[in-house]
Scaffold this active site. Structure first.
Site, mmCIF file in Angstrom:
data_model
loop_
_atom_site.group_PDB
_atom_site.id
_atom_site.type_symbol
_atom_site.label_atom_id
_atom_site.label_comp_id
_atom_site.label_asym_id
_atom_site.label_seq_id
_atom_site.Cartn_x
_atom_site.Cartn_y
_atom_site.Cartn_z
ATOM 1 N N ASP A 1 0.843 -1.188 0.000
ATOM 2 C CA ASP A 1 0.000 0.000 0.000
ATOM 3 C C ASP A 1 0.880 1.240 0.000
ATOM 4 O O ASP A 1 1.757 1.382 0.850
ATOM 5 C CB ASP A 1 -0.880 -0.012 1.257
ATOM 6 C CG ASP A 1 -1.701 1.258 1.373
ATOM 7 O OD1 ASP A 1 -2.766 1.322 0.748
ATOM 8 O OD2 ASP A 1 -1.266 2.189 2.095
ATOM 9 N N TYR B 1 3.066 10.090 -0.015
ATOM 10 C CA TYR B 1 4.202 9.503 0.696
ATOM 11 C C TYR B 1 5.514 9.738 -0.050
ATOM 12 O O TYR B 1 6.591 9.541 0.513
ATOM 13 C CB TYR B 1 4.035 7.992 0.877
ATOM 14 C CG TYR B 1 2.842 7.525 1.661
ATOM 15 C CD1 TYR B 1 2.084 8.365 2.464
ATOM 16 C CD2 TYR B 1 2.453 6.196 1.589
ATOM 17 C CE1 TYR B 1 0.991 7.905 3.166
ATOM 18 C CE2 TYR B 1 1.365 5.722 2.289
ATOM 19 C CZ TYR B 1 0.626 6.571 3.076
ATOM 20 O OH TYR B 1 -0.450 6.093 3.756
ATOM 21 N N LYS C 1 -3.300 5.685 -3.665
ATOM 22 C CA LYS C 1 -4.410 6.565 -3.292
ATOM 23 C C LYS C 1 -4.321 7.920 -3.982
ATOM 24 O O LYS C 1 -3.228 8.420 -4.239
ATOM 25 C CB LYS C 1 -4.415 6.772 -1.778
ATOM 26 C CG LYS C 1 -4.581 5.499 -0.993
ATOM 27 C CD LYS C 1 -4.319 5.754 0.476
ATOM 28 C CE LYS C 1 -3.747 4.574 1.170
ATOM 29 N NZ LYS C 1 -2.374 4.267 0.845
ATOM 30 N N HIS D 1 -7.961 8.850 -0.732
ATOM 31 C CA HIS D 1 -7.411 8.778 0.631
ATOM 32 C C HIS D 1 -8.363 9.394 1.635
ATOM 33 O O HIS D 1 -8.578 8.849 2.704
ATOM 34 C CB HIS D 1 -6.042 9.451 0.697
ATOM 35 C CG HIS D 1 -5.297 9.117 1.939
ATOM 36 N ND1 HIS D 1 -5.149 10.002 2.969
ATOM 37 C CD2 HIS D 1 -4.666 7.976 2.330
ATOM 38 C CE1 HIS D 1 -4.451 9.431 3.935
ATOM 39 N NE2 HIS D 1 -4.141 8.204 3.571
#
Length: 125
Positions: free
Chosen positions: A48, A53, A82, A114
């Site tokens: 994931d 990120y 996401k 998200h």
């Protein structure tokens, strides 16, 4: 999926593993490589990530190099990413395409919002 592990059958006919590696704080190519290697060794088949990120490219690179080492192919893992708040609405397709490009794995198995809305962004709620 070739490895037996707890999974759930999605309405698309795809099996989604119930155990996966979240990459929230995973940064750096070496750390990404080592974490993905350990996860694959332990039997993890789901990963994931999220554009926010800033590690999609690192995750994709690690998987492209490590899947053959573990006797696996792209089809043996389940990748989730996401949509970030800045890409919601009319920019959603572009956000997804950027994630696809960063991962370099050909496809994403599950693409999520998200969180809904653009709260905290200029012009957002």
């Amino acid at each position: 999926m070739t490895d037996p592990q707890p999974s759930v059958l999605l309405n698309t006919g795809t099996w989604m593993p119930l155990l996966g590696l979240g990459t929230f704080r995973l940064q750096g190519q070496e750390d990404s490589y080592n974490a993905v290697d350990a996860a694959l060794t332990a039997g993890y088949r789901a990963f994931d990530t999220y554009a926010v990120y800033h590690n999609e490219a690192q995750l994709g690179h690690a998987l492209r190099h490590l899947l053959p080492k573990h006797g696996l192919s792209r089809e043996d893992v389940f990748i989730t990413s996401k949509l970030g708040p800045k890409d919601q609405g009319s920019k959603a397709r572009d956000g997804c395409l950027r994630s696809l490009e960063q991962l370099g794995l050909g496809y994403i198995d599950l693409y999520l919002i998200h969180w809904p809305g653009t709260q905290g962004l200029p012009g957002g709620g």
